[in-house]
Design a protein around this motif. Sequence first.
Motif, short mmCIF file in Angstrom:
data_model
loop_
_atom_site.label_atom_id
_atom_site.label_comp_id
_atom_site.label_asym_id
_atom_site.label_seq_id
_atom_site.Cartn_x
_atom_site.Cartn_y
_atom_site.Cartn_z
N SER A 9 0.82 -1.21 0.00
CA SER A 9 0.00 0.00 0.00
C SER A 9 0.85 1.26 0.00
N TYR A 10 2.17 1.10 -0.10
CA TYR A 10 3.08 2.25 -0.20
C TYR A 10 3.21 2.69 -1.66
N SER A 11 3.77 3.89 -1.85
CA SER A 11 4.13 4.34 -3.19
C SER A 11 5.37 3.60 -3.64
N LYS A 12 5.46 3.31 -4.93
CA LYS A 12 6.67 2.65 -5.46
C LYS A 12 7.89 3.55 -5.34
N SER A 216 2.51 -1.77 7.84
CA SER A 216 3.67 -2.26 7.07
C SER A 216 3.33 -2.48 5.61
N GLY A 217 2.46 -1.62 5.06
CA GLY A 217 2.14 -1.72 3.64
C GLY A 217 1.18 -2.82 3.27
N LEU A 218 0.46 -3.36 4.27
CA LEU A 218 -0.54 -4.42 4.08
C LEU A 218 0.05 -5.73 3.57
N VAL A 219 1.34 -5.97 3.86
CA VAL A 219 1.93 -7.26 3.50
C VAL A 219 2.06 -8.12 4.74
N SER A 246 -8.48 -0.14 6.97
CA SER A 246 -7.83 -0.03 8.28
C SER A 246 -6.35 0.34 8.19
N ASP A 247 -5.87 0.57 6.98
CA ASP A 247 -4.44 0.77 6.75
C ASP A 247 -3.97 2.14 7.27
N VAL A 248 -2.92 2.12 8.12
CA VAL A 248 -2.34 3.38 8.61
C VAL A 248 -0.86 3.49 8.21
N SER A 249 -0.45 2.69 7.24
CA SER A 249 0.97 2.63 6.85
C SER A 249 1.51 4.00 6.45
N ASN A 250 0.83 4.67 5.55
CA ASN A 250 1.31 5.96 5.05
C ASN A 250 1.06 7.08 6.05
N PHE A 251 -0.03 6.97 6.80
CA PHE A 251 -0.29 7.94 7.87
C PHE A 251 0.87 7.94 8.87
N TYR A 252 1.31 6.76 9.25
CA TYR A 252 2.43 6.61 10.20
C TYR A 252 3.69 7.29 9.66
N ILE A 253 4.02 7.03 8.40
CA ILE A 253 5.21 7.63 7.79
C ILE A 253 5.07 9.16 7.76
#
Length: 379
Positions: A9-12, A216-219, A246-253
């Motif tokens: 779910s992160y940007s490449k 962690s990027g939904l992995v 529910s993803d907070v991966s990018n919010f956290y960063i």
Amino acid sequence: MNNCVFSGSYSKDDVIFLLKDISNLIVEQDNEFREKAIQSGIHYSEMLPIEYTPSKEYMDIFYKTLQESKIKLATLVAILSERIITSRGKNIVLVSLARAGTPIGILIKKYLEFKYNISPAHYSISIIRDKGIDKNALMYILKNHPASELQFIDGWTGKGVIAHTLTKACNEYYDEFNITLNPNLAVLSDPAHCTLIYATREDFLIPSACLNSTVSGLVSRTVLSDKYIKDDDFHGTKFYSELIPSDVSNFYIDEICNCFSLIDKSYKQLLLNSQDIKEVAMDFEFDSNYLSCKGLRDIESIKHKFNIDNINLIKPGIGETTRVLLRRIPWKILVDSFDNPNLKHIFKLAQEKSIPVEIYTDMCYSCCGIIKSKEKEDM
């Protein structure tokens, strides 16, 4: 080989996972099933746990901890990044160890962009206890970045097993391919005292340790099994598309990166004056090759005191204790204090799962999770 561009779910632009997507092949198992399988000899990397769904109260702890510690986290990311540059130079490729290393690798990449206007490539690859590192992923990186140095990154150290596994893997890689890789692992927190490139040795709560894939990027955790992985494949992972809401991966960063401008010019002085950041790596010297590995000695003491046969049942430090509570069947949790503010989520998980918590202060960690032995249970 599975060489598709995969960023979870992160940007490449932030990270490329060199992992094979096996989402449609593998079915998660509950903790009871996995615990029996692992303790009967099946390797943990051949199975996936069912993802823990956090309660609202638990997520509130995550959000509150992040808000309280984000400047500290940004400061430690800055220190770790500076140590990497001092040790390795700017011609580097960041190689984070999936999955706890991935958010830290992204934060380092973003700090280097912010401070030095450089944008090193960042990959996340698999390393597995007893099995080693993903050699196909390493070969891919070296082929695409032949003139760069590889800097391996993880979130924290527990017993130091992954640091040891990495050193062993780098030695084996040299023996097989005559290619030298630097095994000095960079971590945000090194309570085990087993690596030279670290930001702090305080065993504090890194908020990304609270959650699993949703930070962690939904992995998933990485998988290595002949059922799913061929000789020329990368190690496997599952992508949890159903958890996107529910993803907070990018919010956290973003929350941590937004603090870089606050700490950039004076982060050393801020640290010197801070009561919140302990055991920080203030020196930038790398001539002290002696590592005490104090954590391992403390683990041996716990092993004897509690009559534990298998050291793999002992998981020290906040990050590893959290994993025990989320993914294993705990016997008990040891903590240095019931008032330790870093342990709120530990107490919450233990309460939810009815796991006993007791005081144990003779360790360099804030806490330690002990997994229930099935042999003793069946006696």
